[in-house]
Write an enzyme that holds these catalytic residues in place. Structure first.
Site, PDB file in Angstrom:
ATOM      1  N   PRO A 196       0.833  -1.212   0.000  1.00  0.00           N
ATOM      2  CA  PRO A 196       0.000   0.000   0.000  1.00  0.00           C
ATOM      3  C   PRO A 196       0.863   1.257   0.000  1.00  0.00           C
ATOM      4  CG  PRO A 196      -0.066  -1.071   2.147  1.00  0.00           C
ATOM      5  CD  PRO A 196       0.675  -1.989   1.222  1.00  0.00           C
ATOM      6  N   HIS A 197       0.393   2.260  -0.726  1.00  0.00           N
ATOM      7  CA  HIS A 197       1.169   3.493  -0.851  1.00  0.00           C
ATOM      8  C   HIS A 197       0.292   4.632  -1.342  1.00  0.00           C
ATOM      9  CE1 HIS A 197       1.212   1.407  -4.735  1.00  0.00           C
ATOM     10  NE2 HIS A 197       1.206   2.607  -5.271  1.00  0.00           N
ATOM     11  N   ALA A 198       0.752   5.836  -1.042  1.00  0.00           N
ATOM     12  CA  ALA A 198       0.086   7.040  -1.543  1.00  0.00           C
ATOM     13  C   ALA A 198       1.001   8.230  -1.296  1.00  0.00           C
ATOM     14  CB  ALA A 198      -1.250   7.268  -0.844  1.00  0.00           C
TER      15      ALA A 198
END
Length: 157
Positions: free
Chosen positions: A67-69
């Site tokens: 997960p990333h942002a």
């Protein structure tokens, strides 16, 4: 740029008893906050959750999710990690439950670095022996040491 330089043992939690993706994301955000990487946990959680919900799953197969942002709530690039006692459904392309998760956080103006980190991490996680060792690490310091050794071997840095 080394993946291990973006990690801290305080940002690694091993063998967590979590049974859903939302809780796993929440714990990873808390780990990032504790390391000083994320300054606005709520904003970052919402960005990552929205990415997972509307942008497609960040599960890459083999029980791994990334997960990333990019979000204004991030003060510096960093990676937190979580292993789970039991895998959770993450919508993986291979249908396998996820039990090894790395959360990548970067400030929004560092998109190219974001992609470099993601690519480097994916390359490292292609080595099944590393992934197995990470799943069985006894301490967060050992988890990080395994990544450092793999980087030295794989990338000669």
């Amino acid at each position: 740029m080394r993946v291990s330089d973006l990690m801290n043992p305080k940002g690694i939690l091993l063998y967590a008893n979590i049974d859903n993706r939302a809780d796993a994301l929440g714990i990873l955000v808390e780990l990032q906050e504790g390391s000083g990487i994320i300054t606005n946990g709520t904003a970052y959680y919402n960005a990552v959750y929205q990415r997972e919900t509307f942008g497609g799953s960040t599960a890459i197969g083999n029980g791994i999710a990334l997960p990333h942002a990019g979000n204004a709530g991030v003060s510096a690039p960093g990676i937190s990690a979580l292993t789970l006692r039991r895998g959770v459904d993450w919508g993986a392309p291979d249908g396998r439950a996820v039990d090894l998760i790395f959360m990548i956080a970067v400030p929004p103006e560092e998109e190219s670095l974001h992609l470099q980190i993601l690519a480097r991490l994916v390359n490292l996680l292609e080595y099944g022996t590393l992934v197995d060792a990470l799943r069985h690490a006894s301490r967060s310091e050992r988890f990080l040491e395994l990544i450092q050794k793999a980087e030295n071997t794989c990338f000669g840095v």
